[in-house]
Design a protein around this motif. Structure first.
Motif, PDB file in Angstrom:
ATOM      1  N   THR A  47       0.860  -1.177   0.000  1.00 45.84           N
ATOM      2  CA  THR A  47       0.000   0.000   0.000  1.00 45.84           C
ATOM      3  C   THR A  47       0.899   1.229   0.000  1.00 45.84           C
ATOM      4  O   THR A  47       1.843   1.310   0.781  1.00 45.84           O
ATOM      5  CB  THR A  47      -0.885   0.033   1.273  1.00 45.84           C
ATOM      6  OG1 THR A  47      -1.522  -1.234   1.392  1.00 45.84           O
ATOM      7  CG2 THR A  47      -1.896   1.152   1.196  1.00 45.84           C
ATOM      8  N   GLN A  48       0.585   2.151  -0.891  1.00 40.81           N
ATOM      9  CA  GLN A  48       1.457   3.316  -1.046  1.00 40.81           C
ATOM     10  C   GLN A  48       0.685   4.584  -0.707  1.00 40.81           C
ATOM     11  O   GLN A  48      -0.352   4.856  -1.286  1.00 40.81           O
ATOM     12  CB  GLN A  48       1.952   3.342  -2.496  1.00 40.81           C
ATOM     13  CG  GLN A  48       2.775   4.546  -2.870  1.00 40.81           C
ATOM     14  CD  GLN A  48       3.256   4.451  -4.314  1.00 40.81           C
ATOM     15  OE1 GLN A  48       3.908   3.493  -4.716  1.00 40.81           O
ATOM     16  NE2 GLN A  48       2.905   5.444  -5.099  1.00 40.81           N
ATOM     17  N   ILE A  49       1.186   5.344   0.263  1.00 39.91           N
ATOM     18  CA  ILE A  49       0.543   6.620   0.613  1.00 39.91           C
ATOM     19  C   ILE A  49       1.550   7.734   0.371  1.00 39.91           C
ATOM     20  O   ILE A  49       2.672   7.674   0.878  1.00 39.91           O
ATOM     21  CB  ILE A  49       0.096   6.638   2.089  1.00 39.91           C
ATOM     22  CG1 ILE A  49      -0.874   5.484   2.362  1.00 39.91           C
ATOM     23  CG2 ILE A  49      -0.550   7.980   2.444  1.00 39.91           C
ATOM     24  CD1 ILE A  49      -1.182   5.293   3.821  1.00 39.91           C
ATOM     25  N   LEU A  59       6.618  12.590   1.382  1.00 38.35           N
ATOM     26  CA  LEU A  59       6.782  11.341   2.127  1.00 38.35           C
ATOM     27  C   LEU A  59       6.014  10.228   1.419  1.00 38.35           C
ATOM     28  O   LEU A  59       4.843  10.388   1.093  1.00 38.35           O
ATOM     29  CB  LEU A  59       6.252  11.518   3.553  1.00 38.35           C
ATOM     30  CG  LEU A  59       6.413  10.327   4.483  1.00 38.35           C
ATOM     31  CD1 LEU A  59       7.890  10.021   4.747  1.00 38.35           C
ATOM     32  CD2 LEU A  59       5.678  10.573   5.801  1.00 38.35           C
ATOM     33  N   VAL A  60       6.696   9.121   1.183  1.00 38.11           N
ATOM     34  CA  VAL A  60       6.057   7.952   0.568  1.00 38.11           C
ATOM     35  C   VAL A  60       6.080   6.833   1.602  1.00 38.11           C
ATOM     36  O   VAL A  60       7.156   6.404   2.024  1.00 38.11           O
ATOM     37  CB  VAL A  60       6.821   7.513  -0.698  1.00 38.11           C
ATOM     38  CG1 VAL A  60       6.133   6.321  -1.343  1.00 38.11           C
ATOM     39  CG2 VAL A  60       6.965   8.662  -1.672  1.00 38.11           C
ATOM     40  N   ASN A  61       4.904   6.414   2.048  1.00 37.73           N
ATOM     41  CA  ASN A  61       4.818   5.302   2.996  1.00 37.73           C
ATOM     42  C   ASN A  61       4.419   4.033   2.257  1.00 37.73           C
ATOM     43  O   ASN A  61       3.373   3.989   1.609  1.00 37.73           O
ATOM     44  CB  ASN A  61       3.772   5.588   4.078  1.00 37.73           C
ATOM     45  CG  ASN A  61       4.279   6.613   5.082  1.00 37.73           C
ATOM     46  OD1 ASN A  61       3.928   7.777   5.026  1.00 37.73           O
ATOM     47  ND2 ASN A  61       5.124   6.168   5.984  1.00 37.73           N
ATOM     48  N   LEU A  62       5.256   3.022   2.350  1.00 38.28           N
ATOM     49  CA  LEU A  62       4.959   1.736   1.721  1.00 38.28           C
ATOM     50  C   LEU A  62       4.701   0.735   2.845  1.00 38.28           C
ATOM     51  O   LEU A  62       5.571   0.513   3.689  1.00 38.28           O
ATOM     52  CB  LEU A  62       6.150   1.276   0.878  1.00 38.28           C
ATOM     53  CG  LEU A  62       6.646   2.274  -0.186  1.00 38.28           C
ATOM     54  CD1 LEU A  62       7.913   1.747  -0.857  1.00 38.28           C
ATOM     55  CD2 LEU A  62       5.558   2.541  -1.223  1.00 38.28           C
ATOM     56  N   THR A  63       3.494   0.167   2.875  1.00 40.05           N
ATOM     57  CA  THR A  63       3.198  -0.816   3.916  1.00 40.05           C
ATOM     58  C   THR A  63       2.736  -2.106   3.286  1.00 40.05           C
ATOM     59  O   THR A  63       2.157  -2.119   2.194  1.00 40.05           O
ATOM     60  CB  THR A  63       2.110  -0.292   4.884  1.00 40.05           C
ATOM     61  OG1 THR A  63       0.981   0.110   4.104  1.00 40.05           O
ATOM     62  CG2 THR A  63       2.609   0.882   5.690  1.00 40.05           C
ATOM     63  N   THR A  64       3.038  -3.204   3.991  1.00 37.52           N
ATOM     64  CA  THR A  64       2.636  -4.517   3.507  1.00 37.52           C
ATOM     65  C   THR A  64       1.883  -5.226   4.620  1.00 37.52           C
ATOM     66  O   THR A  64       2.040  -4.879   5.791  1.00 37.52           O
ATOM     67  CB  THR A  64       3.873  -5.364   3.144  1.00 37.52           C
ATOM     68  OG1 THR A  64       4.674  -5.520   4.318  1.00 37.52           O
ATOM     69  CG2 THR A  64       4.696  -4.715   2.046  1.00 37.52           C
ATOM     70  N   PRO A  65       1.067  -6.222   4.262  1.00 39.09           N
ATOM     71  CA  PRO A  65       0.324  -6.965   5.288  1.00 39.09           C
ATOM     72  C   PRO A  65       1.250  -7.612   6.297  1.00 39.09           C
ATOM     73  O   PRO A  65       0.919  -7.738   7.475  1.00 39.09           O
ATOM     74  CB  PRO A  65      -0.432  -8.027   4.474  1.00 39.09           C
ATOM     75  CG  PRO A  65      -0.472  -7.508   3.079  1.00 39.09           C
ATOM     76  CD  PRO A  65       0.745  -6.678   2.900  1.00 39.09           C
ATOM     77  N   SER A  66       2.450  -7.978   5.888  1.00 39.65           N
ATOM     78  CA  SER A  66       3.370  -8.649   6.812  1.00 39.65           C
ATOM     79  C   SER A  66       3.995  -7.666   7.797  1.00 39.65           C
ATOM     80  O   SER A  66       4.764  -8.056   8.672  1.00 39.65           O
ATOM     81  CB  SER A  66       4.479  -9.339   6.012  1.00 39.65           C
ATOM     82  OG  SER A  66       5.260  -8.356   5.353  1.00 39.65           O
ATOM     83  N   GLY A  67       3.695  -6.375   7.631  1.00 38.96           N
ATOM     84  CA  GLY A  67       4.267  -5.407   8.560  1.00 38.96           C
ATOM     85  C   GLY A  67       5.656  -4.959   8.179  1.00 38.96           C
ATOM     86  O   GLY A  67       6.325  -4.260   8.942  1.00 38.96           O
ATOM     87  N   GLN A  68       6.101  -5.341   6.991  1.00 40.00           N
ATOM     88  CA  GLN A  68       7.414  -4.900   6.514  1.00 40.00           C
ATOM     89  C   GLN A  68       7.219  -3.538   5.849  1.00 40.00           C
ATOM     90  O   GLN A  68       6.781  -3.437   4.711  1.00 40.00           O
ATOM     91  CB  GLN A  68       7.958  -5.931   5.513  1.00 40.00           C
ATOM     92  CG  GLN A  68       9.398  -5.710   5.124  1.00 40.00           C
ATOM     93  CD  GLN A  68       9.736  -6.473   3.851  1.00 40.00           C
ATOM     94  OE1 GLN A  68       8.913  -7.206   3.298  1.00 40.00           O
ATOM     95  NE2 GLN A  68      10.962  -6.290   3.381  1.00 40.00           N
ATOM     96  N   ASP A  69       7.521  -2.476   6.584  1.00 45.46           N
ATOM     97  CA  ASP A  69       7.187  -1.132   6.119  1.00 45.46           C
ATOM     98  C   ASP A  69       8.441  -0.338   5.776  1.00 45.46           C
ATOM     99  O   ASP A  69       9.456  -0.425   6.467  1.00 45.46           O
ATOM    100  CB  ASP A  69       6.420  -0.372   7.211  1.00 45.46           C
ATOM    101  CG  ASP A  69       5.104  -1.060   7.553  1.00 45.46           C
ATOM    102  OD1 ASP A  69       4.669  -1.918   6.762  1.00 45.46           O
ATOM    103  OD2 ASP A  69       4.554  -0.738   8.611  1.00 45.46           O
TER     104      ASP A  69
END
Ligand code: NAG
Ligand code: NAG
Ligand code: NAG
Ligand code: NAG
Length: 963
Positions: free
Chosen positions: A494-496, A524-534
């Motif tokens: 997910t990219q914000i 700021l670019v926040n990349l989040t994954t379901p596994s919590g590897q952000d």
């Protein structure tokens, strides 16, 4: 097989070397280790003696630290510390303990460079006059004194200074809890019969005095000098030349040297590639046309990018930029070519942003401290020179791109290139890498940061930090230019995006690729994954990146503020003019720094922050954003700055050349009556007297010679006076006979031989007086032979036959203390320097004014002369300190910065101008204008600056004892 196994282990855990005295500082062929921690020494040069206000030293240290430097390199000045035989003065402005203490407290290492000879565009390279004039007659050198050798007289001459300065340095070594990590012996010196032994004597004496840290020499270039005489070796590099930059054409660059790596590898195998001086700016000379503004353009930010990156490409892991802060070569400290300002086009005034971008990168990405050269590639991309470095343990690579020929190329080159472990052709989206004409950039690949992995970034890396569980990588690029980054990141990302830059993201096979062209500001670019590897990426355009700060937060234990020791760097602040310091106590973030306008800032830091103070005041506007960052407005209010108008001030005047009067009483002059000399420059004529000022203890400043001869009108009258005067290039001399001005010698030659016709009317039946006023201009620096350039120390000055004796002194006004505060001038004539004097001669003009500048602001002030050309020389004395010398027919300097501490910002100040008119025109006899101006107004700065100025009584105590 067994052998191979051992080899592999040896490769991964390189054997460290040390000097046999301490393991606090070790090294291998990659880099230095400080207290066991591999370090990239990123240093800037600063001379405390060029900023004679001890309470301001911390200001420079904080600015170096804020720029991401971890080290400051300092020269010590022998002449200031040991002005007279037997006297070692480490008090007042020579008391450097506060500097060492501040460096330790702020978290900056120190490289100590006490000479004895330092060069440094200071008179005689720092060698005091009493030493420069020692007798000696070694068989291998034609010249007397054989300075900088094992000569017996010279050996005796350095003992006091060396014992004093080395004892101080020794006490502040890292092994004693201090900041000093390295000691340089001598400077830019050569192999020679007595020279190697001399360097060894200096080193041995330092060890006797407790030095255990490694010693090193700094060669003047790739000359193989003194390579194994000390523990370590480095050399100077000034690719754009180091002096006279005010006349250089900034559009012309020489070719980039490509010999550095091979030279280091061949000369000091197993040791780090160390540049004790790399070009940070350049010195300028009397008479330059462009001044330091030109130097700053020549050695500008694009020079920093191209040449500093090339230094990295050649394996440098220890680099000191000369200068970081130049300062002022006040009083008579300049050498003959150098004027008062030592601005040097140094990065603290400009170019600071680029230095910070490079230094924060080096501070953050430790994989760069240990790299092998994988390849240099000059063929794949026409006109582009590519160097690949790789860390042998982590396998991360750094590709350094620059134009092949910076001398001629100034065109933009677009290309693609294969990089990294995966040999990826980048950019993958089909766009291009763009290399500007005089630019360079670094692409990192296969690089871990925190717990994340960067596959590559064509945007430049600035720093990274851990932000509440996710890794934040900070990158920058030029506005509008395309960049690509690839991360190892699997699963649905997910990219914000928060901020002005458009960013596209694409996931393929465990890789996540970002493409963007920076817009102005930060995104700021926040990349989040379901596994919590952000992963978070902060993208800044180049200018916004230079406004990003990453202050250190003190840890516990020893060396609390040092990065790599106890300090941490858990936050960044974006948008400020200067962040000096930070602390994080409970939930309050405290920042200290400087601003010059209302400033909107953004803070990226740990979530515990609940309040913010700026320079100890609570910032009310702090708000947390949806992405967890903080924003605030740092307020600035323009204070009332009231400066005196010196042109309408009351000035008091007195003639300062009473020596030409027949009834002059000889006040405070010494008889020049010696008849033998050890000088190798024989007097031309005028026996028996030796009229060399140095021989009488006058090694600097203005020299007044006064002689008399008898004349009887019944005998043949002399028709002319012959004067041969020497004072080093840029000196001048004026000659009087019985109050009649005969004229000036002012040709910019080292020596002038003049014949001044004498009329019968100007002669007196009886005693006649000849007065010569000349300036000395300071001693020369060592030439190629690094010792005794013929003519370099001669100050011959000969007078016509018939002279019956000579007297010598400095300017009358200086002898009488008219330049000092507290001198009572109330009975002097009221006259301004703008009215000037009536004929060629010397006048002193005094004025006082009150300053009451607002507290808690940094307001740099300068005294500014008119730039009109005139045949005069003027010295500026501020509260007793000679802070400027203007030569109005040579230039270029017209503005003379004077620091708070010399100027009392909250009290009475005394300003004195000497005016030596060499010509008789209106423009020669008056100073057209002279102003005090502010060069900026910043809230913040360093507080509690103390003034410690001389007063009239104090110096009278030393009166009559020449330096
Ligand atoms: C200085 O060194 C030279 C060359 O090694 C030597 O010949 C000479 O004796 C030394 N002089 C002194 C005073 O030690
Ligand atoms: C310095 O010492 C190293 C290592 O012993 C040696 O390889 C090198 O040749 C020496 N260099 C000089 C100039 O003496
Ligand atoms: C190189 O080109 C840039 C961009 O056109 C220009 O600003 C710069 O002045 C040029 N530099 C030189 C040395 O010609
Ligand atoms: C060395 O520096 C690294 C990186 O800053 C740090 O993690 C480590 O704790 C330091 N080691 C020592 C011995 O201080």
């Amino acid at each position: 097989m067994v052998q191979l196994f051992i080899l592999l282990v040896a490769n991964c855990q390189p054997q460290l070397s040390y000097n046999g005295l301490t393991t606090a500082i070790e090294w291998d062929n990659y880099s230095f280790f400080i207290l066991g921690n591999r370090t990239f020494i990123q240093s800037g040069e600063f001379h405390m003696w060029r900023l004679p206000v001890p309470s301001l030293w911390r200001d420079i240290i904080q600015k170096a630290k804020a720029a991401g430097l971890n080290t400051i390199s300092v020269y010590f000045h022998w002449g200031l510390i040991n002005p007279r035989p037997g006297e070692v003065d480490l008090t007042g402005i020579n008391d450097y303990q506060p500097f060492f203490d501040a460096a330790k407290e702020e978290g900056i290492w120190v490289i100590a460079r006490p000479g004895p000879y330092i060069n440094s565009e200071t008179s005689t390279g720092g060698i005091p006059g009493h030493v420069a004039w020692i007798p000696g007659d070694p068989p291998w050198n034609l010249y007397n004194g054989e300075l900088r050798s094992n000569d017996t007289f010279y050996h005796a001459a350095w003992q006091d200074y060396w014992t004093g300065v080395i004892s101080l340095i020794s006490k502040n070594q890292v092994t004693n809890g201090g900041p000093v990590i390295l000691l340089q012996i001598e400077n830019e010196y050569y192999n020679g019969p007595g020279q190697n032994q001399y360097v060894d004597q200096l080193r041995q004496r330092a060890i006797q005095l407790g030095v255990v840290i490694p010693t090193f020499v700094n060669d003047a270039g790739e000359f193989d000098n003194l390579v194994n005489d000390t523990d370590l070796y480095g050399f100077d590099a000034y690719p754009l030349s180091a002096s006279g930059c005010g006349n250089a054409n900034p559009a012309i660059w020489p070719a980039i040297p490509t010999t550095w790596r091979a030279y280091f590898d061949a000369t000091v195998p197993g040791k780090p590639h160390f540049f004790p001086e790399f070009q940070g700016g350049s010195a300028d000379n009397w008479g330059s046309t462009g001044g330091y503004a030109n130097c700053r353009e020549l050695v500008g930010y694009n020079f920093q990018r191209v040449f500093y990156h090339q230094m990295w490409a050649d394996g440098a892991t220890a680099e000191n930029f000369y200068m970081f802060y130049g300062g002022t070569t006040w009083s008579q400290l300049p050498y003959s070519q150098g004027y008062t300002s030592y601005d040097y086009g140094a990065p603290i005034t400009a170019k600071y942003g680029e230095l910070k971008l490079q230094s924060l990168f080096l501070r953050s990405f430790t994989d760069f401290y240990m790299t092998d050269l994988i390849k240099t590639d000059t063929t794949t991309v026409p006109n582009v020179f590519i160097t690949q470095l790789q860390n042998p343990l982590s396998k991360s690579s750094f590709y350094i791109f620059r134009p092949n020929s910076v001398a001629t190329t100034n065109t933009t080159i677009n290309f693609q290139y294969n990089i990294g472990q995966a040999n990826t052709l980048v950019p993958q989206n089909g766009a291009s890498l763009t290399l500007l004409g005089r630019d360079s950039f670094v692409i990192a690949t296969d690089l871990s940061f925190g717990t994340s992995k960067l596959q590559y970034s064509t945007a430049s890396l600035l720093t990274f930090l851990e932000l509440d569980g996710s890794d934040l990588l900070v990158v920058y690029g030029y506005t509008g230019m395309p960049y690509e980054m690839a991360f190892e990141l699997s699963g649905a990302v997910t990219q914000i995006i928060t901020g002005p830059t458009q960013v596209t993201g694409k996931a393929t096979n465990g890789t996540y690729i970002l493409n963007f062209s920076p817009s102005t500001g930060v995104t700021l670019v926040n990349l989040t994954t379901p596994s919590g590897q952000d992963i978070a990426v902060l993208i800044a355009d180049y200018n916004a990146a230079t406004q990003i700060w990453q202050p250190t937060i003190a840890g516990r234990g020893n060396f609390v503020n040092y990065v790599g020791m106890s300090a941490s760097t858990p936050l960044i602040v974006s948008g400020l003019y200067l962040v000096r310091n930070a602390s994080l106590d409970e939930q309050n973030l405290a920042l200290w720094g400087d601003v010059g306008e209302n400033t909107k800032i953004e803070i990226f830091g740990p979530s515990v922050i609940a309040s913010l103070t700026w320079n100890n005041d609570l910032v009310q506007t702090l708000t947390q954003t949806g992405t967890g960052t903080w924003q605030a407005i740092i307020p600035f209010s323009t204070p009332l700055v009231s400066l005196p108008d010196l042109e309408s001030a009351t000035w008091r005047y007195r003639d300062s050349l009473p020596e030409i009067q027949p009834d002059f009483d000889g006040f405070a002059m010494v008889p020049a009556n010696q008849t033998t000399t050890t000088s190798v420059f024989p007097p031309y004529y005028g026996e028996p007297w030796i009229l060399y000022a140095d021989q009488y203890g006058f090694h600097a400043g203005n020299l007044v010679w006064r002689g008399t001869f008898m004349h009887n009108s019944s005998t043949t009258a002399p028709t002319a006076i012959n004067i041969s005067s020497s004072g080093a290039v840029n000196y001048a001399a004026s000659v009087w006979l019985n109050t009649n001005y005969l004229g000036a010698s002012d040709t910019r030659a080292r020596t002038n031989n003049n014949t001044f016709p004498v009329s019968d009317e100007s002669l007196i039946d009886g005693e006649n007086t000849v007065v010569v006023l000349q300036d000395h201009m300071g001693g020369d620096l060592s030439g190629q032979d690094m010792c005794c350039t013929p003519g370099g120390r001669a100050r011959d000055l000969q007078q016509p036959r018939g002279l019956q004796g000579y007297y010598l002194g400095g300017l009358y006004g200086e002898r009488a203390g008219w330049h000092l505060p507290g001198y009572d001038d109330s009975l002097w004539e009221e006259r301004t320097p703008f009215q000037g004097i009536a004929q060629p001669g010397v006048g002193f003009f005094r004025t006082t004014f009150q300053l009451d500048l607002p507290e808690n602001y940094d307001i740099p002030l300068s005294f500014v002369f008119d730039s009109t050309i005139g045949h005069y020389r003027s010295q500026l004395y501020v509260n007793g300190w000679q802070m400027g010398k203007r030569i109005a027919n040579i230039g270029p300097q017209t503005a003379f910065p004077v620091h708070e501490g010399i100027l009392d910002y909250h009290g009475i100040n005394t300003v004195v101008l000497s005016l030596w008119a060499l010509g008789n025109g209106t423009a020669d006899r008056a100073i057209p204008s002279f102003k005090l101006v502010a060069n900026g107004t910043y809230a913040g700065g360093i507080q509690g600056i103390s003034t410690n100025n001389p007063d009239w009584t104090e110096l009278r105590g030393n009166f009559g004892v020449p330096l």
